[in-house]
Scaffold this active site. Structure first.
Site, short mmCIF file in Angstrom:
data_model
loop_
_atom_site.label_atom_id
_atom_site.label_comp_id
_atom_site.label_asym_id
_atom_site.label_seq_id
_atom_site.Cartn_x
_atom_site.Cartn_y
_atom_site.Cartn_z
N ASP A 127 0.83 -1.20 0.00
CA ASP A 127 0.00 0.00 0.00
C ASP A 127 0.87 1.26 0.00
OD1 ASP A 127 -2.27 1.87 0.87
OD2 ASP A 127 -3.28 -0.06 0.83
N HIS A 151 -3.78 6.10 3.75
CA HIS A 151 -4.37 4.83 3.33
C HIS A 151 -3.60 3.62 3.85
CE1 HIS A 151 -5.78 1.83 0.31
NE2 HIS A 151 -6.89 2.53 0.37
N SER A 190 -11.30 -0.81 0.34
CA SER A 190 -9.96 -0.74 0.94
C SER A 190 -9.99 -1.10 2.42
CB SER A 190 -9.41 0.69 0.84
OG SER A 190 -8.76 0.88 -0.38
#
Ligand SMILES: *[C@@H]1O[C@H](CO)[C@@H](O)[C@H](O)[C@H]1NC(C)=O
Ligand SMILES: *[C@@H]1O[C@H](CO)[C@@H](O)[C@H](O)[C@H]1NC(C)=O
Ligand SMILES: *[C@@H]1O[C@H](CO)[C@@H](O)[C@H](O)[C@H]1NC(C)=O
Ligand SMILES: *[C@@H]1O[C@H](CO)[C@@H](O)[C@H](O)[C@H]1NC(C)=O
Ligand SMILES: *[C@@H]1O[C@H](CO)[C@@H](O)[C@H](O)[C@H]1NC(C)=O
Length: 742
Positions: free
Chosen positions: A130, A206, A520
């Site tokens: 990620d 994220h 996600s």
């Protein structure tokens, strides 16, 4: 062997990065693998120096291949090389978050017993590919953790504002980063970019958030000023985390290059991760793509061949059909549901009728005059200080309404729209979303009185059985547009307003935590569950874990109410919304039976998909050509924990094999729920397991009574011994008229 991105005759001399996939590892030493890559490039360019200069990556641990700069013409030439399976240009993936909420959602998706049985996942290493990690977050503290598992071969790599000895610990055990080759080089010739850290440090949120959802530590008393106090923790709170940073802020955009992701997968296989979690994907349209063209499918194939389950986000392009991404049958593709918590905003009209707006408003109470406008250009000075109701006709209008709010000093804007939930929730200006039905009630009220008023209060918290669990509106839906015989998504997990660790860049985080939404977020929820399953069942294959998740998933919420699918109109959720259903961690640990599959089974599936024997051989075995059965098998033969028949005309018989992982001696009976207008016969309808027989096959005969083409209808086949319910979804469509000139 097709370079689908290159149009014949449209060659340019400019180079770009191509990824060349060569199949399984041929040599037993990584340096030899790289030497063979250089040699192949050297024979293309005529010089070893040029070969080395053009090479970006050599994939040499989990699988063989490389990324290198070359022209389209050179790429085409390489694709014809006998050693090459596939050549594809590097491409970009996105992270699958939708937007932030300014409140905390708290979830408890894992049962206490499972956590204890699995020792909280302490021996398991979760690889998160990620945007990196904010290592200072309390979610990554290693309090109480034992030594790092000795099989770990990964690395914690120093970089900008990242010191391995300081930032890695017994929780965060690996941190690598992969700098895209086109990122700027500064005067000293080093790669640098003011937008991002040249290290595994997350400049977004994220990667940090996703890692903490999968394996973050227990963090009690995470509080939010409005919505109370709770505990934050990852799905497997004692698991070890290894981050692989592949998503970068480049020119202000978040981009994750396939060549970097593939390198991260190659390293993660070698490092010894037990689970791989990728909250990444492409966006629609997917139609030009097959799992063969999607290089990440190869990386995932080699991961699962090494016993590592791979989880992918299904995407946020819902609620439209055919939008689900990451569709290879060997990966676990995750959809997102809401939680049984809801934070609606009460809107009280002057006639004392209260309507609940969907999203939370956090702020002072507003009491104002209320009016209706037909379109954005009808907002005038008369709206100053008032709350305005509007019906959204096209989504582009949101922007114009927004301008109107600022220009004319509206107190708030209430927008009645389709249930696509796309409108941002912000404090100033205030925009609140309601349904058309609620909008009609408001409009009725406004036209029934000379001085309409409205009161907007701060959001309330609703939880428990009152709040229906829904597949989130944004969650991408099946059918699988590329391989219609493979059901996708596989399972769903909470993905709306999921609490996780934040970075200092997020203004709306409180105390280092933030709630985000997207597939996600649901993907690492399942990665945490898979980590616990791996802790308990070390010897299970990725397919067995995949099966356990799907066959025990729930089609009802924790209170026994059906799960809906949010969309333009609401409906009951079906397998194209949530695969087997909502993940049930406790049941997944004890599924009774599993639908197992090996790498060999996936090879046969590739045969069925028309893949050439030489390429399949390379994926398995460098030296041998794979011999597909003749005639080639049907795609229905893959032993998936689902049966999807997209083109039913004549009767079809499908074979499935189950392996007993419950009590050695057991008797299972079948319960069939046939899809509408479809007849299902299961033979035998009783399965008897004993010490000598732990694996049994059965046949499912499917016939249709529909005379014309039908839509998909859904059903299920459940095997039960009285305590286990091993259920697979059935999706059947009748196709009587496929081609007019048939
Ligand atoms: C170039 O980038 C590197 C790595 O970020 C940094 O250490 C170095 O100071 C930079 N040099 C210049 C001249 O900006
Ligand atoms: C959490 O907060 C409660 C109430 O404020 C307090 O009693 C408790 O000790 C706190 N726990 C921790 C671990 O700080
Ligand atoms: C609304 O409720 C208030 C307080 O209960 C009451 O005084 C008022 O008359 C009600 N208005 C209408 C239109 O029913
Ligand atoms: C499933 O198949 C794999 C590969 O053939 C095998 O190693 C494994 O033991 C089987 N059973 C389970 C429960 O994973
Ligand atoms: C791989 O090669 C070995 C011997 O070289 C052979 O026995 C095996 O069947 C091959 N596997 C596949 C999947 O082709």
């Amino acid at each position: 062997m097709v370079i689908s991105a290159v149009a014949e005759g449209a060659y340019e001399d400019q180079t770009k990065v191509y990824i060349v996939y060569l199949g399984a590892i041929a040599h037993n030493h990584a340096n030899l693998v790289t030497a063979s890559h250089v040699a192949m490039l050297a024979s293309l360019f005529g010089s070893e120096k040029d070969a080395r200069e053009s090479m970006v990556y050599s994939y040499r641990h989990g699988f063989s291949g490389f990324a290198a700069h070359m022209t389209d013409r050179e790429a085409k030439k390489l694709s014809e090389h006998p050693e090459v399976v596939q050549v594809m240009p590097n491409r970009y993936y996105e992270m699958k978050t939708t937007r932030t909420f300014n409140y905390l959602g708290l979830y408890e998706s894992t049962g206490k017993e499972l956590l204890l049985d699995a020792n909280m996942g302490e021996d398991v290493i979760i690889g998160v590919i990620d945007s990196g990690v904010w290592p200072e977050s309390v979610s990554f503290n290693d309090k109480g953790l034992g030594p790092i598992p000795s099989r770990w071969k990964g690395k914690c790599v120093d970089g900008e504002e990242f010191v391995a000895t300081k930032h890695c610990n017994k929780k965060l055990i690996g941190a690598r980063y992969y700098i895209p080759s086109h990122m700027k080089k500064n005067k000293t010739g080093m790669t640098s970019d003011e937008n991002d850290y040249m290290s595994a440090r997350d400049s977004d949120v994220h990667g940090t958030h996703v890692a903490s959802i999968a394996g973050g530590a227990f963090v009690p008393n995470v509080s939010n000023t409005v919505f109370g106090v709770g505990t934050a923790r990852g799905g497997a709170p004692s698991a070890r985390i290894a981050v692989y940073k592949v998503c970068w802020k480049i020119f202000g955009n978040d981009e994750c290059a396939s060549m970097d992701i593939l390198k991260a997968m190659d390293d993660a296989i070698e490092d010894g991760v037990d689970v791989m979690s990728l909250s990444l994907g492409t966006s629609i349209p997917l139609l030009t793509e097959t799992y063969k063209d999607n290089m990440l499918s190869y990386g995932a194939f080699h991961a699962i061949s090494n016993g590592i389950p791979v989880l992918f986000a299904g995407g946020n392009d819902g609620p439209r059909a055919y939008t689900v991404d990451n569709i290879a049958p060997w990966v676990i593709t995750v959809a997102a549901t809401s939680l049984d918590r809801w934070f609606p905003t009460p809107l009280k009209l002057g006639n004392n009728v209260t309507i609940l707006a969907r999203a939370p408003y956090k702020g002072l109470e507003i009491q104002a005059d209320f009016m209706y406008v037909e379109s954005p250009n009808k907002i005038t000075g008369a709206a100053k200080g008032k709350v305005v109701l509007a019906f959204l006709k096209k989504s582009a209008d949101v922007y114009d309404y927004n301008l109107g709010i600022r220009k004319f000093g509206l107190k708030a804007l209430i927008i009645a729209s389709e249930r696509d939930d796309n409108v941002e929730v912000v404090d100033i200006p205030i925009i609140l979303n309601i349904d058309y039905e609620q909008g009609a009630t408001m409009l009725n009220y406004i036209s029934s009185t000379s001085s309409p008023t409205i009161k907007i209060s701060s959001a309330i918290t609703l939880s428990g059985p009152l709040v229906a669990t829904k597949v989130a509106v944004f969650s991408s839906r099946g059918p699988n547009s590329v391989s219609p015989y493979v059901l996708k998504p596989d399972v769903a997990a909470p993905g709306v307003a999921i609490l996780g660790a934040s970075t200092p860049f997020m203004v709306s985080s409180e105390n280092g935590f933030i709630a985000l939404s997207g597939t996600s977020m649901s993907t690492p929820v399942v990665a945490g569950v898979v980590a616990l399953l791996r802790a308990i069942h070390r010897d299970w294959s990725p397919a067995a874990i995949h099966s356990a998740l799907v066959t025990t998933a729930s089609t009802t919420d924790p209170y026994g109410e059906p799960i809906f699918a949010d969309g333009f109109s609401e409906k009951l959720a079906d397998p194209f919304d949530f695969g087997g259903g909502l993940v049930n961690p406790t049941k997944a640990a004890d599924p009774g039976l599993v639908y197992n599959a090996s790498a060999e089974d996936y090879m046969r599936f590739l045969c069925a998909s028309g893949y050439d024997e030489r390429s399949i051989g390379k994926m398995a075995n460098k030296s041998d050509m794979y011999h597909c059965p003749s005639p080639r098998p049907s795609m229905l033969e893959l032993n998936l924990p689902s049966i999807t028949i997209p083109f039913l005309d004549r009767d079809v018989t499908v074979t499935r094999t189950v392996t007993n992982v419950g009590p050695i001696v057991s008797k299972y009976m079948v319960i069939v729920k046939p899809p509408l207008g479809v007849e299902i016969t299961v033979t035998p309808n009783i399965l008897l397991f004993n010490p000598l027989v732990q694996k049994l096959s059965f046949e499912v005969t499917v016939s249709t009574t529909h005379k014309s083409n039908s839509i998909y209808y859904f059903g299920s086949i459940t095997w039960t011994d009285g305590s286990h319910f091993v259920s697979i979804p059935l999706s059947v469509r009748t196709e009587r008229l496929m081609y007019f000139n048939h």
